[in-house]
Design a protein around this motif. Structure first.
Motif, PDB file in Angstrom:
ATOM      1  N   THR A 204       0.856  -1.187   0.000  1.00 25.91           N
ATOM      2  CA  THR A 204       0.000   0.000   0.000  1.00 25.91           C
ATOM      3  C   THR A 204       0.892   1.237   0.000  1.00 25.91           C
ATOM      4  OG1 THR A 204      -0.096   0.052   2.401  1.00 25.91           O
ATOM      5  CG2 THR A 204      -1.803  -1.231   1.293  1.00 25.91           C
ATOM      6  N   PRO A 205       0.323   2.397  -0.371  1.00 24.22           N
ATOM      7  CA  PRO A 205       1.150   3.610  -0.441  1.00 24.22           C
ATOM      8  C   PRO A 205       1.603   4.099   0.933  1.00 24.22           C
ATOM      9  CG  PRO A 205      -1.029   3.954  -1.448  1.00 24.22           C
ATOM     10  CD  PRO A 205      -1.066   2.632  -0.786  1.00 24.22           C
ATOM     11  N   ILE A 206       2.689   4.824   0.927  1.00 26.49           N
ATOM     12  CA  ILE A 206       3.181   5.446   2.160  1.00 26.49           C
ATOM     13  C   ILE A 206       2.340   6.679   2.492  1.00 26.49           C
ATOM     14  CG2 ILE A 206       5.149   6.799   3.028  1.00 26.49           C
ATOM     15  CD1 ILE A 206       6.926   4.623   1.671  1.00 26.49           C
ATOM     16  N   LEU A 207       1.834   7.339   1.472  1.00 19.76           N
ATOM     17  CA  LEU A 207       0.970   8.510   1.676  1.00 19.76           C
ATOM     18  C   LEU A 207      -0.493   8.083   1.667  1.00 19.76           C
ATOM     19  CD1 LEU A 207       2.641  11.102  -0.739  1.00 19.76           C
ATOM     20  CD2 LEU A 207       2.815  11.016   1.758  1.00 19.76           C
ATOM     21  N   GLU A 208      -1.230   8.555   2.660  1.00 13.78           N
ATOM     22  CA  GLU A 208      -2.665   8.284   2.715  1.00 13.78           C
ATOM     23  C   GLU A 208      -3.372   9.559   3.173  1.00 13.78           C
ATOM     24  OE1 GLU A 208      -4.347   5.447   2.024  1.00 13.78           O
ATOM     25  OE2 GLU A 208      -2.952   3.763   2.298  1.00 13.78           O
ATOM     26  N   SER A 209      -4.694   9.573   3.024  1.00 14.39           N
ATOM     27  CA  SER A 209      -5.462  10.669   3.599  1.00 14.39           C
ATOM     28  C   SER A 209      -5.323  10.627   5.115  1.00 14.39           C
ATOM     29  CB  SER A 209      -6.948  10.516   3.283  1.00 14.39           C
ATOM     30  OG  SER A 209      -7.156  10.647   1.928  1.00 14.39           O
ATOM     31  N   THR A 210      -5.088  11.777   5.722  1.00 18.36           N
ATOM     32  CA  THR A 210      -4.954  11.818   7.182  1.00 18.36           C
ATOM     33  C   THR A 210      -6.184  11.231   7.864  1.00 18.36           C
ATOM     34  OG1 THR A 210      -3.651  13.822   6.893  1.00 18.36           O
ATOM     35  CG2 THR A 210      -4.450  13.375   9.111  1.00 18.36           C
ATOM     36  N   GLU A 211      -7.330  11.453   7.247  1.00 16.16           N
ATOM     37  CA  GLU A 211      -8.595  10.992   7.810  1.00 16.16           C
ATOM     38  C   GLU A 211      -8.606   9.479   8.041  1.00 16.16           C
ATOM     39  OE1 GLU A 211     -11.931  11.585   5.250  1.00 16.16           O
ATOM     40  OE2 GLU A 211     -13.340  10.882   6.786  1.00 16.16           O
ATOM     41  N   LEU A 212      -7.913   8.749   7.182  1.00 15.83           N
ATOM     42  CA  LEU A 212      -7.878   7.289   7.328  1.00 15.83           C
ATOM     43  C   LEU A 212      -7.413   6.906   8.729  1.00 15.83           C
ATOM     44  CD1 LEU A 212      -7.947   4.366   6.187  1.00 15.83           C
ATOM     45  CD2 LEU A 212      -5.586   4.729   5.439  1.00 15.83           C
ATOM     46  N   PHE A 213      -6.409   7.600   9.232  1.00 16.60           N
ATOM     47  CA  PHE A 213      -5.854   7.229  10.541  1.00 16.60           C
ATOM     48  C   PHE A 213      -6.693   7.810  11.673  1.00 16.60           C
ATOM     49  CE2 PHE A 213      -2.429   7.253   7.378  1.00 16.60           C
ATOM     50  CZ  PHE A 213      -2.234   5.883   7.325  1.00 16.60           C
ATOM     51  N   HIS A 214      -7.293   8.976  11.441  1.00 16.35           N
ATOM     52  CA  HIS A 214      -8.207   9.512  12.458  1.00 16.35           C
ATOM     53  C   HIS A 214      -9.328   8.521  12.698  1.00 16.35           C
ATOM     54  CE1 HIS A 214      -6.967  13.774  13.222  1.00 16.35           C
ATOM     55  NE2 HIS A 214      -6.170  13.437  12.213  1.00 16.35           N
ATOM     56  N   ARG A 215      -9.874   8.001  11.608  1.00 12.21           N
ATOM     57  CA  ARG A 215     -10.989   7.064  11.753  1.00 12.21           C
ATOM     58  C   ARG A 215     -10.512   5.656  12.090  1.00 12.21           C
ATOM     59  NH1 ARG A 215     -14.625   7.896   6.546  1.00 12.21           N
ATOM     60  NH2 ARG A 215     -15.250   5.775   7.015  1.00 12.21           N
ATOM     61  N   GLY A 216      -9.380   5.255  11.531  1.00 11.09           N
ATOM     62  CA  GLY A 216      -8.948   3.872  11.653  1.00 11.09           C
ATOM     63  C   GLY A 216      -8.134   3.572  12.906  1.00 11.09           C
ATOM     64  N   VAL A 217      -7.334   4.530  13.344  1.00  9.75           N
ATOM     65  CA  VAL A 217      -6.496   4.277  14.516  1.00  9.75           C
ATOM     66  C   VAL A 217      -7.188   4.795  15.770  1.00  9.75           C
ATOM     67  CG1 VAL A 217      -4.264   4.776  15.596  1.00  9.75           C
ATOM     68  CG2 VAL A 217      -4.382   4.328  13.150  1.00  9.75           C
ATOM     69  N   GLY A 218      -7.901   5.911  15.620  1.00 16.34           N
ATOM     70  CA  GLY A 218      -8.652   6.456  16.753  1.00 16.34           C
ATOM     71  C   GLY A 218      -8.124   7.819  17.173  1.00 16.34           C
ATOM     72  N   GLU A 219      -9.056   8.734  17.457  1.00 18.61           N
ATOM     73  CA  GLU A 219      -8.703  10.124  17.777  1.00 18.61           C
ATOM     74  C   GLU A 219      -7.898  10.235  19.062  1.00 18.61           C
ATOM     75  OE1 GLU A 219      -9.311  12.668  15.897  1.00 18.61           O
ATOM     76  OE2 GLU A 219     -10.932  12.039  14.542  1.00 18.61           O
ATOM     77  N   VAL A 220      -8.157   9.345  20.013  1.00 17.67           N
ATOM     78  CA  VAL A 220      -7.529   9.535  21.327  1.00 17.67           C
ATOM     79  C   VAL A 220      -6.359   8.570  21.538  1.00 17.67           C
ATOM     80  CG1 VAL A 220      -9.510  10.566  22.444  1.00 17.67           C
ATOM     81  CG2 VAL A 220      -9.325   8.085  22.380  1.00 17.67           C
ATOM     82  N   THR A 221      -5.710   8.202  20.462  1.00 16.02           N
ATOM     83  CA  THR A 221      -4.510   7.368  20.584  1.00 16.02           C
ATOM     84  C   THR A 221      -3.274   8.263  20.505  1.00 16.02           C
ATOM     85  OG1 THR A 221      -4.522   7.092  18.198  1.00 16.02           O
ATOM     86  CG2 THR A 221      -5.618   5.393  19.492  1.00 16.02           C
ATOM     87  N   ASP A 222      -2.159   7.736  21.012  1.00 19.60           N
ATOM     88  CA  ASP A 222      -0.890   8.482  20.921  1.00 19.60           C
ATOM     89  C   ASP A 222      -0.597   8.847  19.473  1.00 19.60           C
ATOM     90  OD1 ASP A 222      -0.522   8.308  23.577  1.00 19.60           O
ATOM     91  OD2 ASP A 222       1.018   6.732  23.522  1.00 19.60           O
ATOM     92  N   ILE A 223      -0.823   7.891  18.596  1.00 17.37           N
ATOM     93  CA  ILE A 223      -0.478   8.098  17.188  1.00 17.37           C
ATOM     94  C   ILE A 223      -1.180   9.325  16.632  1.00 17.37           C
ATOM     95  CG2 ILE A 223      -0.804   7.171  14.850  1.00 17.37           C
ATOM     96  CD1 ILE A 223      -0.123   4.442  15.870  1.00 17.37           C
ATOM     97  N   VAL A 224      -2.501   9.379  16.804  1.00 14.35           N
ATOM     98  CA  VAL A 224      -3.256  10.482  16.196  1.00 14.35           C
ATOM     99  C   VAL A 224      -3.075  11.766  17.001  1.00 14.35           C
ATOM    100  CG1 VAL A 224      -5.586  11.301  15.674  1.00 14.35           C
ATOM    101  CG2 VAL A 224      -4.863   9.000  14.981  1.00 14.35           C
ATOM    102  N   GLU A 225      -3.005  11.627  18.315  1.00 15.52           N
ATOM    103  CA  GLU A 225      -2.891  12.839  19.137  1.00 15.52           C
ATOM    104  C   GLU A 225      -1.576  13.568  18.929  1.00 15.52           C
ATOM    105  OE1 GLU A 225      -3.561  11.575  23.140  1.00 15.52           O
ATOM    106  OE2 GLU A 225      -5.669  12.162  23.113  1.00 15.52           O
ATOM    107  N   LYS A 226      -0.483  12.808  18.800  1.00 14.92           N
ATOM    108  CA  LYS A 226       0.791  13.539  18.807  1.00 14.92           C
ATOM    109  C   LYS A 226       1.889  12.979  17.926  1.00 14.92           C
ATOM    110  CE  LYS A 226       1.946  11.206  23.129  1.00 14.92           C
ATOM    111  NZ  LYS A 226       1.831  11.217  24.561  1.00 14.92           N
ATOM    112  N   GLU A 227       1.661  11.853  17.268  1.00 21.26           N
ATOM    113  CA  GLU A 227       2.794  11.251  16.568  1.00 21.26           C
ATOM    114  C   GLU A 227       2.724  11.326  15.038  1.00 21.26           C
ATOM    115  OE1 GLU A 227       3.515   7.933  20.098  1.00 21.26           O
ATOM    116  OE2 GLU A 227       2.968   7.242  18.110  1.00 21.26           O
TER     117      GLU A 227
END
Ligand code: ATP
Ligand code: MG
Length: 423
Positions: free
Chosen positions: A43-66
């Motif tokens: 899969t591509p290295i670049l994705e829509s940011t929204e994918l991770f907001h929805r897929g990883v979760g808003e309140v995770t370390d990744i989305v919050e600050k990483e």
């Protein structure tokens, strides 16, 4: 003089002397996953940011600050992927790979997280992962774990322990979450800043804290396993039984929650004590809600991701040697005529003997300096040609590693056959 440009903080070059170890690991993983029937997805290295907001979760370390997210020139928000599960799900939905069919896929590649760089924690790092879809488990959960256990064995790695937990269904988790919030709220003065923030957004993550000052408070928290729904409890018991039958040891850790939001039921980590604080080399679990969360039909999923750098560091710590790259032949060519004849000869040899590792001296140099390079090259034989040999259609074969063997001169006509019998 202008200052030399350095690589940016937390990202690293993989130098030629290191790449043999990387390739060995990648090759071992590749063949193992193929043996279990997994196919590679890229899969591509670049994705829509929204994918991770929805897929990883808003309140995770990744989305919050990483996350490395930025506005593209047209204003779209783009992210360098911090992990690859969300991308795999996106790709499978997008290409219709989940319609009434199971999937077993794997990937390998760089991920990006803006963390504080330290040993085992980088801003660009690499993961190998596997994902499965439409298989509710626990058989596939067990297969994924067995596969990783076999990988450690193939790589020669020891002392990695398996920790296991079940997070239940979203419903049982919600009930447990309420209990947790109650427990931690009653002791709010003991929480650190991160945990205070998580108290109302993601209290399960407090269980995951690495802050020793909060150890007692976390130990006193209600136990997730006492609040599992019956189906999840059965699912977990079956998984444990399968692991028992396969002879895979594990520790049930009711505090194991994992950093990402999408997990349901099974979660697991492979952990070593030999890498300091960054001891988790592989983490995974079940994410039955993720496909739906990303717009697909409700589809069970289960997978894992491992950190390539941490595995390589562990191999090094455990003294596991990677095979040195070697070469069969170093071709020493002294003088213009020899260089011209020798180059053509080298190409003929490569055609006649596919797989032959032949390092041709390039850039000239005296006989002595070329022999020095030949010695350093790890080659088994040097093929030596000077002006005179070139004119006579001859070449010298000199064994470089066997002290007792003699150098011989021969006609270049029979050289390919001669080398075939020697190598
Ligand atoms: P950690 O608790 O160490 O931050 P995580 O829960 O964020 O790990 P995952 O997102 O599950 O990690 O990623 C799977 C694996 O990838 C980890 O177990 C680890 O081996 C590796 N990994 C994660 N983040 C990094 C990083 N910044 N640098 C190197 N390896 C990493
Ligand atoms: Mg992390």
């Amino acid at each position: 003089m202008a200052k030399n440009i350095q690589s940016i903080r937390g990202v690293h070059d993989i130098l030629p002397e290191q790449s043999a170890a990387w390739q060995h690991l990648e090759e071992t993983v590749r063949s193992l996953l193929a043996e279990y029937g997994y196919s590679e997805i890229r899969t591509p290295i670049l994705e829509s940011t929204e994918l991770f907001h929805r897929g990883v979760g808003e309140v995770t370390d990744i989305v919050e600050k990483e996350m490395y997210a930025f506005a593209d020139r047209n204003g779209d928000s783009i992210a360098l992927r911090p992990e690859n599960t969300a991308s795999c799900v996106r790709a499978c939905i997008q290409h219709g790979l989940l319609h009434n069919q199971q999937q077993r896929i794997w990937y390998a590649g760089p991920m990006f997280r803006r963390e504080r760089p330290q040993k085992g924690r980088y801003r660009q790092f690499h993961q190998v992962g596997a994902e499965t879809f439409n298989i509710p488990g626990p058989d596939i959960d067990a297969e994924l774990i067995a596969m990783t256990a076999r990988l450690w064995q193939r790589l020669g790695l020891k002392n990695i322990r398996l920790e296991l937990n079940s997070l239940g269904t979203p419903e049982s988790r919600a009930a447990y979450r309420a209990l947790l919030t109650e427990h931690f709220s009653a002791h709010e003065e003991l929480l650190d800043e991160d945990s205070k923030r998580r108290l109302h957004t993601n209290p399960l993550r407090i269980l995951d804290t690495k802050n020793p000052a909060m150890r007692d408070l976390v130990a006193a928290a209600p136990d997730l396993h006492d609040h599992l729904d019956q189906e999840s409890a059965d699912h977990f018991a079956d998984l444990c039984r399968m692991l028992d039958m396969m002879g895979i040891d594990y520790i049930i850790n009711p505090r194991l929650v994992r950093g990402l939001d999408y997990y349901t039921r099974t979660v697991f980590e492979w952990i070593t004590d030999e890498l300091g604080a960054q001891g988790t080399v592989c983490g995974g679990g079940r994410y039955d809600g993720l496909v739906e969360q990303l717009g697909g039909k409700s589809t069970p999923g289960c997978g894992f991701a491992m950190g390539t750098e941490r595995l390589l560091e562990l191999m090094q710590a455990q003294g596991i040697e990677n095979q040195q790259t070697t070469t069969d032949i170093y071709m020493v060519l002294v003088g213009n005529e020899a260089i011209q004849t020798g180059m053509a000869l080298a190409e003929q040899l490569r055609t006649a003997l596919p797989g032959l590792q032949l390092l041709m001296n390039a850039g000239g140099g005296s006989f002595k300096s070329q022999m020095k390079r030949a010695d350093k090259s790890t080659a088994t034989y040097a093929l030596i040609m000077g002006e005179e040999e070139a004119r006579n259609g001859q070449i010298n074969i000199k064994p470089l590693r066997d002290k007792d063997a003699q150098q011989q001169i021969m006609s270049i006509d029979g050289l390919a056959e001669q080398l075939q019998s020697l190598l």
